[in-house]
Design an enzyme around this catalytic site. Structure first.
Site, PDB file in Angstrom:
ATOM      1  N   LYS A 215     -34.889  25.330 -38.991  1.00 48.01           N
ATOM      2  CA  LYS A 215     -34.701  26.379 -37.999  1.00 48.01           C
ATOM      3  C   LYS A 215     -35.911  26.453 -37.060  1.00 48.01           C
ATOM      4  O   LYS A 215     -36.136  25.554 -36.298  1.00 48.01           O
ATOM      5  CB  LYS A 215     -34.399  27.700 -38.694  1.00 48.01           C
ATOM      6  CG  LYS A 215     -33.367  27.573 -39.836  1.00 48.01           C
ATOM      7  CD  LYS A 215     -31.983  27.179 -39.339  1.00 48.01           C
ATOM      8  CE  LYS A 215     -31.005  26.794 -40.449  1.00 48.01           C
ATOM      9  NZ  LYS A 215     -30.841  27.740 -41.534  1.00 48.01           N
TER      10      LYS A 215
ATOM     11  N   ARG B 215     -42.005   9.009 -52.898  1.00 51.87           N
ATOM     12  CA  ARG B 215     -41.338  10.177 -53.491  1.00 51.87           C
ATOM     13  C   ARG B 215     -42.401  11.173 -53.961  1.00 51.87           C
ATOM     14  O   ARG B 215     -42.238  12.378 -53.858  1.00 51.87           O
ATOM     15  CB  ARG B 215     -40.411   9.786 -54.650  1.00 51.87           C
ATOM     16  CG  ARG B 215     -39.883  11.013 -55.409  1.00 51.87           C
ATOM     17  CD  ARG B 215     -38.583  10.779 -56.180  1.00 51.87           C
ATOM     18  NE  ARG B 215     -38.574   9.576 -56.970  1.00 51.87           N
ATOM     19  CZ  ARG B 215     -39.298   9.382 -58.085  1.00 51.87           C
ATOM     20  NH1 ARG B 215     -40.100  10.327 -58.546  1.00 51.87           N
ATOM     21  NH2 ARG B 215     -39.224   8.219 -58.732  1.00 51.87           N
TER      22      ARG B 215
HETATM   23  C1  LIG Z   1     -30.447  27.759 -42.770  1.00 50.61           C
HETATM   24  C2  LIG Z   1     -30.977  28.678 -43.780  1.00 50.61           C
HETATM   25  C3  LIG Z   1     -31.178  28.263 -45.094  1.00 50.61           C
HETATM   26  C4  LIG Z   1     -30.766  26.892 -45.589  1.00 50.61           C
HETATM   27  O1  LIG Z   1     -31.503  25.870 -45.017  1.00 50.61           O
HETATM   28  P1  LIG Z   1     -30.970  24.358 -44.860  1.00 50.61           P
HETATM   29  O2  LIG Z   1     -32.124  23.677 -44.206  1.00 50.61           O
HETATM   30  O3  LIG Z   1     -29.722  24.393 -44.047  1.00 50.61           O
HETATM   31  O4  LIG Z   1     -30.704  23.849 -46.240  1.00 50.61           O
HETATM   32  C5  LIG Z   1     -31.703  29.174 -45.992  1.00 50.61           C
HETATM   33  N1  LIG Z   1     -32.036  30.430 -45.608  1.00 50.61           N
HETATM   34  C6  LIG Z   1     -31.860  30.852 -44.352  1.00 50.61           C
HETATM   35  C7  LIG Z   1     -32.243  32.254 -44.000  1.00 50.61           C
HETATM   36  C8  LIG Z   1     -31.335  30.008 -43.385  1.00 50.61           C
HETATM   37  O5  LIG Z   1     -31.144  30.457 -42.141  1.00 50.61           O
END
Ligand SMILES: *Cc1c(COP(=O)(O)O)cnc(C)c1O
Length: 364
Positions: free
Chosen positions: A185, A36
């Site tokens: 992403k 952790r």
């Molecule tokens: C997807 C996204 C998030 C959130 O991320 P997660 O990994 O789904 O928690 C935050 N900001 C933007 C611009 C995103 O596209």
């Protein structure tokens, strides 16, 4: 990327162990005791992202939202934050459903004009949250101009840099204190892992606070997840180049199609933020496009299922092209126009992608 010291594999090993062996005197041979607090795969990932963003420290989380929450958790009740009127929908939910109960104050502004940000600054303002291009309207904010507003003040500027990725923009180089990523992403890039990261410009009290939130609150990414994101990063520049080029070509095609009411893409000269984006971004304008369908909401919902190469799914940033009717995803509180379709452009052949849209639009 680092290497396993003992066997020297070219690809990093995954260290699944949650615990590490103590010596007689209580010390550890390496930097790790309990996963952790830290883990070899997490350290490799954090070093890579810190370098990509020209930061002094990167702190990885189990999701983008955990990373974003950690930044807000550095504030105290009664502190005031400025956030954009167009922002990732979950940030709105975080503000309205979670943080407002804890006494944080918020003002939402159209941050595409820095004057609006300046007007919203109060004596208790501690954080300006930015997203450029924003979600889902792709509004562009002049990050440097906003940072200059708060030069000598006790106000942090944090930028959600998920959409551009470090390949297209480096907020810390533009003057921001914090850059945040959903590594789910573009950094991961293959739609197979959830993760997040906070990158700090400087070491010091703020970095220590975020590190403490990571370790004590414990929303840490698993070793395999860190390994997946690290592997994704190895091809990040190649993917970004292909996706950005494809998006530019698709945006130009859509802009000229009679079935389209409007195209939101900062790579188009018609976009109000084009000049600012050209200055603060490099290597292109990203791979996210939003469009308005002339025939309205039902046609916007229909077209999502008439495309063959664009998968109807939420999220973005993977190698495969995705498409969604944004308002259906966000629900009742959505501020997305009802005829808005959001597109995440992948690495497929550009001509195939354009032809897919041509056929779908012509069938409306
Ligand atoms: C997807 C996204 C998030 C959130 O991320 P997660 O990994 O789904 O928690 C935050 N900001 C933007 C611009 C995103 O596209």
């Amino acid at each position: 990327m680092g290497h396993d010291i003992k066997s020297n594999p070219v690809s990093n090993s995954i260290t699944l162990s949650s615990i590490f062996i103590r010596n007689k005197d209580g010390s550890y041979d390496g930097d790790f005791g309990y996963s952790r607090a830290s883990n070899p795969n997490r350290s490799i990932l954090e070093r890579a992202i810190a370098q990509l963003e020209y930061g002094s420290e990167a702190i990885a989380f189990a999701s983008g939202m955990a990373a974003i929450t950690a930044v807000f958790q550095t504030l105290k009740p009664g502190d005031h934050c400025i956030i954009p009127d167009d922002v990732y929908f979950n940030v709105t939910l975080l503000q309205e459903d979670i943080l407002s109960d804890w006494g944080w104050e918020f003002t939402r502004v159209d941050a595409s004009d820095p004057v609006n940000v300046e007007k919203a600054i109060q004596s208790n303002t501690r954080l300006i949250w930015l997203e450029s291009p924003s979600n889902p309207l792709l509004k562009v904010t002049d990050i440097q101009a906003v940072c200059e507003l708060v030069n000598d003040k006790e106000i942090l500027v944090a930028v959600d840099n998920t959409w551009p990725s470090p390949v297209l923009m480096n907020p810390l180089e533009l003057g921001a204190d914090i850059s945040v990523h959903s590594t789910t992403k573009y950094l991961g890039g293959h739609s197979d892992v959830i993760g997040g990261c906070v990158v700090l410009k400087e070491k010091g009290v703020l970095a220590e606070k975020v590190r403490n939130i990571q370790i004590i609150c414990g929303a840490v990414p698993a070793p395999f997840d860190c390994w997946l994101v690290s592997r994704g990063i190895q091809t990040l520049p190649l993917r970004m180049r292909a996706q950005t080029q494809n998006a530019q070509e698709l945006a130009e095609f859509l802009y000229n199609h009679p079935a389209i009411e409007d195209v939101f893409y900062p790579g188009l000269e018609s976009h109000p933020g084009h000049e600012v984006a050209k200055q603060q971004m490099k290597n292109g304008f990203g791979a996210m496009i939003s469009i308005l369908i002339k025939k309205g909401e039902q046609a916007a919902k229909d077209i999502v299922h008439r495309l063959e190469l664009f998968t109807p799914a939420s999220s973005l940033g993977g190698v495969e092209s995705l498409v969604e009717h944004r308002r259906s995803v966000e629900g009742d509180r959505s501020t997305a126009p009802p005829n808005l379709v959001r597109i995440s452009v992948g690495i497929e052949d550009s001509e195939d992608l354009i032809n897919d849209w041509k056929h779908a639009l012509d069938s409306l």
